[in-house]
Write a protein that holds these residues in place. Structure first.
Motif, PDB file in Angstrom:
ATOM      1  N   LEU A 150       0.817  -1.209   0.000  1.00 22.86           N
ATOM      2  CA  LEU A 150       0.000   0.000   0.000  1.00 22.86           C
ATOM      3  C   LEU A 150       0.851   1.258   0.000  1.00 22.86           C
ATOM      4  O   LEU A 150       0.488   2.278  -0.596  1.00 22.86           O
ATOM      5  CB  LEU A 150      -0.929   0.001   1.218  1.00 22.86           C
ATOM      6  N   ALA A 151       2.001   1.203   0.651  1.00 21.25           N
ATOM      7  CA  ALA A 151       2.869   2.373   0.734  1.00 21.25           C
ATOM      8  C   ALA A 151       3.604   2.643  -0.574  1.00 21.25           C
ATOM      9  O   ALA A 151       3.927   3.800  -0.882  1.00 21.25           O
ATOM     10  CB  ALA A 151       3.876   2.193   1.869  1.00 21.25           C
ATOM     11  N   ARG A 198      -2.771   1.467  12.011  1.00 24.54           N
ATOM     12  CA  ARG A 198      -1.628   1.485  11.096  1.00 24.54           C
ATOM     13  C   ARG A 198      -2.096   1.560   9.644  1.00 24.54           C
ATOM     14  O   ARG A 198      -1.498   2.264   8.822  1.00 24.54           O
ATOM     15  CB  ARG A 198      -0.765   0.244  11.315  1.00 24.54           C
ATOM     16  N   LEU A 199      -3.158   0.837   9.353  1.00 25.84           N
ATOM     17  CA  LEU A 199      -3.724   0.886   8.008  1.00 25.84           C
ATOM     18  C   LEU A 199      -4.195   2.297   7.683  1.00 25.84           C
ATOM     19  O   LEU A 199      -3.969   2.807   6.571  1.00 25.84           O
ATOM     20  CB  LEU A 199      -4.881  -0.113   7.909  1.00 25.84           C
ATOM     21  N   ALA A 248      -1.213   8.609   4.266  1.00 21.87           N
ATOM     22  CA  ALA A 248       0.065   9.045   3.711  1.00 21.87           C
ATOM     23  C   ALA A 248       0.142   8.856   2.206  1.00 21.87           C
ATOM     24  O   ALA A 248       0.907   9.567   1.530  1.00 21.87           O
ATOM     25  CB  ALA A 248       1.206   8.284   4.394  1.00 21.87           C
ATOM     26  N   ASN A 249      -0.641   7.941   1.650  1.00 21.79           N
ATOM     27  CA  ASN A 249      -0.507   7.605   0.240  1.00 21.79           C
ATOM     28  C   ASN A 249      -1.752   7.904  -0.585  1.00 21.79           C
ATOM     29  O   ASN A 249      -1.878   7.424  -1.710  1.00 21.79           O
ATOM     30  CB  ASN A 249      -0.128   6.126   0.105  1.00 21.79           C
ATOM     31  N   GLY A 250      -2.675   8.707  -0.024  1.00 20.10           N
ATOM     32  CA  GLY A 250      -3.839   9.135  -0.775  1.00 20.10           C
ATOM     33  C   GLY A 250      -4.800   8.011  -1.129  1.00 20.10           C
ATOM     34  O   GLY A 250      -5.476   8.081  -2.152  1.00 20.10           O
TER      35      GLY A 250
END
Length: 571
Positions: free
Chosen positions: A274-275, A323-324, A330-332
Motif C-alpha cells: 500500500l505504501a 496502522r492501516l 500518507a498515500n492518498g
C-alpha cells in the motif's frame, strides 16, 4: 562508441530498470497475499472448477472416517431417529418448502450447500425442516407446524433490537410517510432528520441512499476511483463485500476482476504494498474479519473436518486498523469501512467508534432500514462529490429508482430515534462484558461435560469451533434444531443474537445448545478413530482424485448419478 550506440545502451538500461522495478513490485504483491487458497482467488476458482461430484451411499456415509461396526451402528440408529423426528415435527413446513423450491432458485442453492456436498442428498431427503415461518415474537420464531425456536439467525445481521422493535419501526415509519405514500424521486421531509442523525453517528459529512448494502459498497468504490483517478481496489483475504464482481473475484464470480487485489489482513507486507504502489484507489475493510482474519465466512457447507478456527482480539485489530489508516492517509488511498453486516451491533457509532479509527467512507445496510431493505453510504465531502465544477461532462453517475423510498426512510427514522432511547442505551451498556460472560458460560458447561465443542464471540456474534478432529461436525445444526434453536443456512458458522436477549433467554439457549451437543456425542458422531484434521483432508483429497483422475464409475440410482469410492479412507 557513437551516439547511436550510447542511446541504444541507455534505452536498454532503462528497459531493464523498468523490468526490474516491475518484477520487484510483482514480488512484493505476491508476498503480500495470504498463502492459503483464499488468498489466491484465481487459483482457488480454477481448482474449484475441477472438483468432481460424488456422494456417499446411505449405508456407507456413517463409516467414511473408518469407524468400527459398533460406532457405525450407533450412528445409523441416531440418524434414523433424527430422520423420524424431522418427518414428524416439521411435516407441514417441509411440504410447503418442497412445493415452492422448484420456483425459488435461492432455496435450491441453500438446500444443497448446508453441508459438504458428499452428504448433501441424504441430508436433504432426511433432515429438511423447511424454510417457512409464520410468526416471530420476542426472541423466538414459529414455523408452520407450530414449533417455536430461539432465533439465532439474526436475520443475517439485520436483527439488532429484536423482531418486535422492527415491527414497531415499520408500523411507525409507515404512519409517518402515509400521506405521501410510495411517491419516488422527491424526498419526504423525514429524510432530512435521517441525514442529520447519520452524520452525527458516522462523523462524516454527506450521505447517499441506496437499495442494498451491495449497492452502497459499489458506489463507495466507484467514488474512490473517480476522485483518486486510480483503478485498483484492495480487499482482504476472506472478506465479503457483496456479490458483485469486483469485490468477489474468486469462487462464485464467473468473470475476471482484474482491478482487484486480494491481500493478507493484518500483514506488514500488505502495508508495504500500500505504501509503494500508486495505482490503489481504496482499501475495503469488513470489521467482522476481526474474528477470523484471512478466512472466509464460516459455513457448515465447507466443514469437512474440525479445522475451523476463530479468535477475537479487539486491541490487536484496532492497532492494525490504526496502522492501516496511517498508510492510507500518507498515500492518498481511500479507507472504506464496510459495516453492512456489523452495522451498529458493536457500538452506537459502529466499528469506527468501537475500534477508535475513522474511515473516509462508511457503508451501512441491513439494521439501519428499521426492518426494510436499505443501503447507505456516508463519506467526506471531497469524496462524495459526483461531478467536477470545471468539467461538466466528467461525472460519476449513480441513481436508483427506489433510493430513499419514503417507507424505508420512515422505518429508518423510527430505528434511528430508538437508538437514542434509554432502553436501547441500556442494551449497549457493558455490551462486550455481558456477551463475553454469556459465551464463557457456554464454554464452561461444554468443558465440564467433556464435549468437543466451544464457542468464540465478537460481542453478540458467535461462531462454533470443534476441538476433536471429525468428519461430521456439520450435523450439529440438525441436533440444535431439534432442541429448538433456529440457525441460518450457514449452520453453526454464525450464531447472531439480537441485543434484546435477556439473561434468562440466553440461559435457555445454553441449556438447549449443550443438550444438542450431548445428543450428538451420544450418537457417536465424534467417536471415530483417532486421527487429525490433516489426515481427514488428505483422505477427502484422495477420494476426489480417485473420482477425477482414476475414472471411478458411479452407480445410477433414482437420485441421480453417484460415484462411490471403492474404499473409504480410515486413517
Amino acid at each position: 562508441m557513437d551516439a547511436l550506440g550510447i542511446t541504444t545502451v541507455a534505452a536498454a538500461g532503462a528497459a531493464l530498470a523498468l523490468l526490474g522495478a516491475k518484477a520487484r513490485q510483482r514480488l512484493a504483491l505476491s508476498r503480500a497475499k495470504h498463502p492459503s487458497l483464499t488468498g489466491h482467488v484465481r487459483m482457488a476458482r480454477r481448482i474449484a472448477a475441477q472438483l468432481p461430484f460424488y456422494e456417499y451411499g446411505e449405508a456407507e456415509f456413517v463409516r467414511v472416517d473408518g469407524a468400527p461396526d459398533d460406532v457405525a451402528a450407533r450412528r445409523s440408529r441416531g440418524f434414523a431417529r433424527l430422520s423420524a423426528l424431522y418427518r414428524e415435527r416439521y411435516a407441514t413446513t417441509r411440504a410447503e418448502t418442497e412445493a415452492a423450491k422448484a420456483g425459488i432458485s435461492d432455496l435450491q442453492f441453500t438446500g444443497r450447500y448446508r453441508v459438504p456436498f458428499q452428504f448433501s442428498r441424504i441430508v436433504r431427503e432426511h433432515l429438511s425442516a423447511g424454510s417457512f415461518l409464520q410468526s416471530a415474537s420476542g426472541v423466538q420464531v414459529t414455523d408452520l407446524d407450530g414449533n417455536r425456536f430461539y432465533d439465532l439467525t439474526g436475520s443475517y445481521g439485520v436483527n439488532l433490537l429484536g423482531t418486535d422493535a422492527y415491527k414497531a419501526c415499520i408500523a411507525e415509519g409507515a404512519g409517518t410517510v402515509e400521506a405521501l405514500g410510495p411517491v419516488l424521486g422527491a424526498l419526504h421531509p423525514v429524510v432530512a432528520d435521517n441525514v442529520r442523525r447519520l452524520r452525527a453517528l458516522s462523523g462524516l459529512d454527506e450521505v447517499s441512499f441506496h437499495m442494498s448494502g451491495t449497492e452502497a459498497v459499489m458506489q463507495a468504490v466507484r467514488l474512490a476511483q473517480y476522485q483518486t483517478g486510480r483503478r485498483r481496489l484492495v480487499r482482504f483475504c476472506g472478506a465479503y463485500h457483496g456479490w458483485w464482481g469486483d469485490v468477489q473475484p474468486g469462487i462464485g464470480n464467473p468473470r475476471p476482476a482484474n482491478d482487484t487485489l486480494t491481500l493478507a489482513d493484518m500483514s506488514e507486507r500488505t502495508l508495504t504494498v500500500l505504501a509503494r504502489r500508486r495505482d490503489i484507489a481504496c482499501v475495503l475493510v469488513n470489521p467482522i474479519q476481526a474474528m477470523h482474519p484471512n478466512a472466509g465466512a464460516p459455513s457448515d457447507g465447507s466443514l469437512v473436518d474440525s479445522g475451523r478456527h476463530a479468535a477475537f482480539d479487539r486491541g490487536a485489530y484496532a492497532a492494525w486498523l490504526k496502522r492501516l489508516r496511517e498508510v492510507c492517509t500518507a498515500n492518498g488511498i481511500v479507507l472504506i469501512f464496510d459495516e453492512v453486516f456489523v452495522g451498529f451491533r458493536l457500538a452506537p457509532g459502529g466499528a469506527q467508534e468501537y475500534f477508535g479509527v475513522r474511515a473516509d467512507l462508511v457503508t451501512y445496510g441491513k439494521t439501519l432500514g428499521g426492518g426494510l431493505p436499505i443501503g447507505v453510504l456516508c463519506g467526506r465531502h471531497a469524496l462524495m462529490r459526483r461531478f467536477r465544477d470545471d468539467r461538466p461532462g466528467d461525472i460519476c453517475f449513480a441513481r436508483g429508482t427506489f433510493n430513499a423510498h419514503p417507507y424505508v426512510m420512515g422505518a429508518m427514522n423510527a430505528f434511528l430515534r430508538r437508538l437514542d432511547t434509554p432502553e436501547v442505551t441500556e442494551l449497549y451498556a457493558d455490551l462486550d462484558a455481558r456477551w463475553n460472560a454469556r459465551a464463557a458460560e457456554v464454554n464452561r458447561r461444554l468443558e465440564a461435560e467433556g464435549l468437543p465443542v466451544r464457542v468464540v464471540n465478537m460481542s453478540s456474534i458467535w461462531t462454533v469451533l470443534y476441538t476433536r478432529p471429525a468428519r461430521f461436525n456439520w450435523l450439529l445444526q440438525y441436533y440444535l434444531r431439534l432442541e429448538g434453536l433456529a440457525l441460518s443456512w450457514v449452520g453453526t458458522g454464525r450464531l447472531i443474537f439480537s441485543l434484546n436477549y435477556t439473561d434468562a433467554d440466553v440461559a435457555a439457549v445454553t441449556d438447549r445448545f449443550v443438550a444438542g451437543v450431548r445428543a450428538m456425542e451420544a450418537d457417536g458422531w465424534w467417536a471415530g478413530p483417532a486421527t487429525s484434521n490433516r489426515t481427514i483432508r488428505r483422505g477427502v483429497l484422495r477420494e476426489m482424485l480417485a473420482v477425477r483422475w482414476r475414472g471411478l464409475r458411479g452407480r445410477t440410482s433414482p437420485a441421480g448419478n453417484r460415484a462411490e469410492p471403492e474404499a473409504v479412507p480410515g486413517e
